[in-house]
Design a protein around this motif. Structure first.
Motif, mmCIF file in Angstrom:
data_model
loop_
_atom_site.group_PDB
_atom_site.id
_atom_site.type_symbol
_atom_site.label_atom_id
_atom_site.label_comp_id
_atom_site.label_asym_id
_atom_site.label_seq_id
_atom_site.Cartn_x
_atom_site.Cartn_y
_atom_site.Cartn_z
ATOM 1 N N VAL A 66 36.383 34.455 51.928
ATOM 2 C CA VAL A 66 36.467 35.244 50.697
ATOM 3 C C VAL A 66 35.129 35.123 49.988
ATOM 4 C CG1 VAL A 66 37.600 35.476 48.465
ATOM 5 C CG2 VAL A 66 38.954 34.903 50.486
ATOM 6 N N ARG A 67 34.574 36.247 49.608
ATOM 7 C CA ARG A 67 33.275 36.233 48.935
ATOM 8 C C ARG A 67 33.345 37.081 47.672
ATOM 9 N NH1 ARG A 67 29.461 37.749 53.561
ATOM 10 N NH2 ARG A 67 31.140 37.073 54.909
ATOM 11 N N GLU A 68 32.526 36.724 46.696
ATOM 12 C CA GLU A 68 32.475 37.466 45.439
ATOM 13 C C GLU A 68 31.433 38.575 45.558
ATOM 14 O OE1 GLU A 68 32.961 35.930 41.057
ATOM 15 O OE2 GLU A 68 30.840 35.830 41.597
ATOM 16 N N MET A 74 41.166 40.904 45.261
ATOM 17 C CA MET A 74 42.001 39.994 44.487
ATOM 18 C C MET A 74 41.797 40.266 43.005
ATOM 19 S SD MET A 74 41.109 36.807 46.959
ATOM 20 C CE MET A 74 41.133 37.198 48.724
ATOM 21 N N SER A 76 46.277 35.634 41.651
ATOM 22 C CA SER A 76 45.704 36.972 41.726
ATOM 23 C C SER A 76 46.577 37.887 42.584
ATOM 24 C CB SER A 76 44.294 36.919 42.317
ATOM 25 O OG SER A 76 43.429 36.182 41.481
ATOM 26 N N LYS A 124 46.820 40.714 45.334
ATOM 27 C CA LYS A 124 45.991 41.157 46.448
ATOM 28 C C LYS A 124 46.374 42.576 46.853
ATOM 29 C CE LYS A 124 45.644 36.434 48.248
ATOM 30 N NZ LYS A 124 45.942 35.549 49.390
ATOM 31 N N ARG A 165 32.276 41.841 38.923
ATOM 32 C CA ARG A 165 32.411 41.081 40.161
ATOM 33 C C ARG A 165 33.887 40.938 40.519
ATOM 34 N NH1 ARG A 165 27.302 39.178 40.879
ATOM 35 N NH2 ARG A 165 27.890 37.877 42.639
ATOM 36 N N ILE A 166 34.145 40.827 41.833
ATOM 37 C CA ILE A 166 35.520 40.690 42.299
ATOM 38 C C ILE A 166 35.537 39.926 43.611
ATOM 39 C CG2 ILE A 166 35.475 42.908 43.552
ATOM 40 C CD1 ILE A 166 38.453 43.222 42.650
ATOM 41 N N GLN A 167 36.603 39.152 43.802
ATOM 42 C CA GLN A 167 36.768 38.401 45.036
ATOM 43 C C GLN A 167 37.320 39.322 46.122
ATOM 44 O OE1 GLN A 167 36.172 34.960 45.573
ATOM 45 N NE2 GLN A 167 35.149 35.037 43.580
ATOM 46 N N VAL A 168 36.675 39.278 47.307
ATOM 47 C CA VAL A 168 37.048 40.169 48.398
ATOM 48 C C VAL A 168 37.122 39.376 49.697
ATOM 49 C CG1 VAL A 168 36.469 42.266 49.687
ATOM 50 C CG2 VAL A 168 35.847 42.075 47.259
ATOM 51 N N GLY A 169 38.254 39.482 50.395
ATOM 52 C CA GLY A 169 38.382 38.844 51.706
ATOM 53 C C GLY A 169 37.608 39.613 52.751
#
Length: 249
Positions: free
Chosen positions: A6-8, A46, A55, A57, A95-99
């Motif tokens: 998971v990266r921002e 997320m 969060s 998904k 910004r957002i967390q993305v798998g």
């Protein structure tokens, strides 16, 4: 998801595709080692909730990919859910967390003709599939949209005939798309079918393709992306139950 990093990612820009479809371009430094050639793969975004709630998904298809950027297309539902609400308000720098991407689901190219069927939620994946078909491909593309303002210009082989089918009020029984598909001529030879849409529409299409035309799994991809009147969680439960019933038959 546990096995996928998971990266921002950062919102680079937003652009309106149609009245109800918005493209969000994500990028940033975290894209430096991003997997290449991921168009049509899905990623999970997320969306934070208030308090200590986990969060939410949501899965989205990578519509286009460039070095250090990916494009995701959001359908702006009414009423807006957590994903479409975020997309509508997104600004460069957010910004957002993305798998990282999951498997790509592409139509089988080893076929005599092709049939792609879906609604607006499936348009990004349908678009990628069309762009990767052989130049001499022929067949039909059936897309359910709420109004003519949602018609897009898509890149596709000249032998593919588009059917933009306007349906302002989705049918709870899922009968609209299947009625349009049944009205098409069934061509000679081995078809390859790719379809993603609302849950009840998917079930009717599944019966048509598997029971009436006995298409092998190798040449048939079917998925439901949402369920009318249900939250994302309700849709997941419906899919789980449907899968259990289908397996037990």
């Amino acid at each position: 998801m546990a096995n996928r990093p998971v990266r921002e990612l950062e919102v680079i820009r937003t652009s309106r595709i149609t009245e109800h479809m918005l493209r969000i371009t994500l990028g940033g430094a975290a894209m430096a080692d991003y997997p290449s050639n991921q168009e049509s793969a899905y990623v999970k975004l997320m969306f934070p909730q208030a308090g200590d709630k986990p969060s939410q998904k949501r899965s989205y298809t990578i519509r286009q990919q460039r070095p250090m950027e990916i494009d995701l297309d959001f359908v702006l539902h009414d009423p807006l859910g957590p994903a479409s609400s975020w997309a509508k308000q997104a600004q460069p720098g957010d910004r957002i967390q993305v798998g990282d991407p999951g498997p790509k689901k592409l139509i089988n190219h080893d076929a005599d003709w092709f049939l792609l069927v879906g609604d607006m939620a499936a348009l990004p994946a349908i678009s990628v599939n069309l762009e990767q078909l052989p130049d001499d491909a022929s067949g039909h593309v059936v897309i359910e949209i709420p109004s003519e303002t949602e018609i897009q210009t898509l890149k596709a082989p000249a032998g593919l005939k588009f059917h933009w089918e306007v349906n302002p009020q989705p049918d709870p029984e899922g009968g609209f798309l299947i009625s349009k598909v049944k009205a098409l001529p069934w061509q000679a030879g081995q078809p390859a079918v790719w379809s993603a849409c609302e849950f009840n529409s998917m079930r009717q299409l599944r019966h048509f393709f598997k029971e009436e035309h006995q298409l092998p799994n190798s040449h048939l991809y079917l998925s439901s992306y949402w369920k009318l009147g249900q939250s994302d969680e309700g849709h997941k439960q419906a899919k789980k139950l449907d899968n259990e019933q289908s397996t037990g038959e």
